[in-house]
Motif scaffolding. Sequence first.
Motif, mmCIF file in Angstrom:
data_model
loop_
_atom_site.group_PDB
_atom_site.id
_atom_site.type_symbol
_atom_site.label_atom_id
_atom_site.label_comp_id
_atom_site.label_asym_id
_atom_site.label_seq_id
_atom_site.Cartn_x
_atom_site.Cartn_y
_atom_site.Cartn_z
ATOM 1 N N GLU A 77 6.152 4.621 5.560
ATOM 2 C CA GLU A 77 5.221 3.902 4.693
ATOM 3 C C GLU A 77 5.804 2.519 4.449
ATOM 4 O O GLU A 77 6.989 2.389 4.126
ATOM 5 N N VAL B 299 6.255 -0.130 2.171
ATOM 6 C CA VAL B 299 6.200 -0.498 0.755
ATOM 7 C C VAL B 299 6.597 -1.972 0.639
ATOM 8 O O VAL B 299 7.603 -2.395 1.199
ATOM 9 N N ARG C 176 7.075 -5.248 -2.208
ATOM 10 C CA ARG C 176 7.251 -5.517 -3.639
ATOM 11 C C ARG C 176 7.324 -7.023 -3.899
ATOM 12 O O ARG C 176 8.080 -7.731 -3.241
ATOM 13 N N ASP D 198 3.396 -4.296 -6.624
ATOM 14 C CA ASP D 198 3.897 -3.664 -5.407
ATOM 15 C C ASP D 198 2.829 -2.728 -4.869
ATOM 16 O O ASP D 198 1.905 -2.335 -5.590
ATOM 17 N N LYS E 176 1.802 -0.020 -1.104
ATOM 18 C CA LYS E 176 2.244 0.536 0.170
ATOM 19 C C LYS E 176 1.077 0.551 1.148
ATOM 20 O O LYS E 176 -0.086 0.687 0.758
ATOM 21 N N SER F 1 -1.661 3.796 -4.887
ATOM 22 C CA SER F 1 -0.776 3.180 -3.894
ATOM 23 C C SER F 1 -0.217 1.850 -4.367
ATOM 24 O O SER F 1 0.603 1.245 -3.674
#
Length: 311
Positions: free
Chosen positions: A98, A100, A102, A197, A199, A220
Amino acid sequence: MSTAIKETQFKFPGQQGFYKGKVRDVYIFDKKIAVVASDRISAFDVVLPRAIPQKGQVLNQIAAKFLQATSDIVPNWVESIPHPQVTIGKKCEPFKVEMVIRGYLAGHAAREYKAGKRMVCGVSLPEGLRENDKLPSPIITPTTKASEGHDEDISKEQILAQGIVSKEDYEVLEKYTHALFERGTTIAKQMGLLLVDTKYEFGKYGDQILLIDEIHTPDSSRYFYADGYDGLQEAGLPQKQLSKEFVRQWLIKNGFQGKEGQQVPEMPDSFVEEVSERYIELFEKITGEKFIKAATKALEKDIETAILEHI
């Protein structure tokens, strides 16, 4: 209390498989899948006992809106949305990570930083950051995509060394992730929000990389209200946010963080209703549209009929 779909167990002609995720029920056919966004809610990678009315509809409709709004950046898996809780699309082979990304030090990254770590998923963080501070620039902190149990932090270097994703494909995923986050940030800003943030998940359909699953939903993603952000940071106070974080904080307060031996606390009706209202609030805030609750009198039957008519 409104009707909520905890799970579905349909049997369709031509169905080749079924996968039950933390939130979604996935019906697998030859070249496509039908995905039911249930009203289950998970936190700390654990599915909680109570389902949240309207949650599945909120997730499915936000994802549909933002998949369409980003289709010029990256093609996606969606073919049709025959019901507010159903999406039908291409059957892809998912990448086992995944992506992610941020823009702020919040959530898991903030907890790691507070514990003294200055390296998250192979990315170095500067000293002197406070929780919820904006990062110098967005960082990608990938996780493994676990079929069971917890997703685990992993670095780009580990992903490439273990052959989880090829170098060529990973560079494409990075490029898409930054571009999607930039678009999401712009859309959020227009609605008075900060995309903190989020994903993204990707898969391959033949040789083509597609964006799959959901994007920019409260499951998410994490959002802060832009108005008041600076003042709250200066005062060292928690940010007002639209995300699942308030559910995680409620669980922490009630002695649960997903650790071995911990018992999941039972959510009272009043808190279930509050969670439902917060999801609807996020829908209206991030989309700028009025949320219209789908009919729930024969919700399960309506979902089954919608899939039957479109597979």
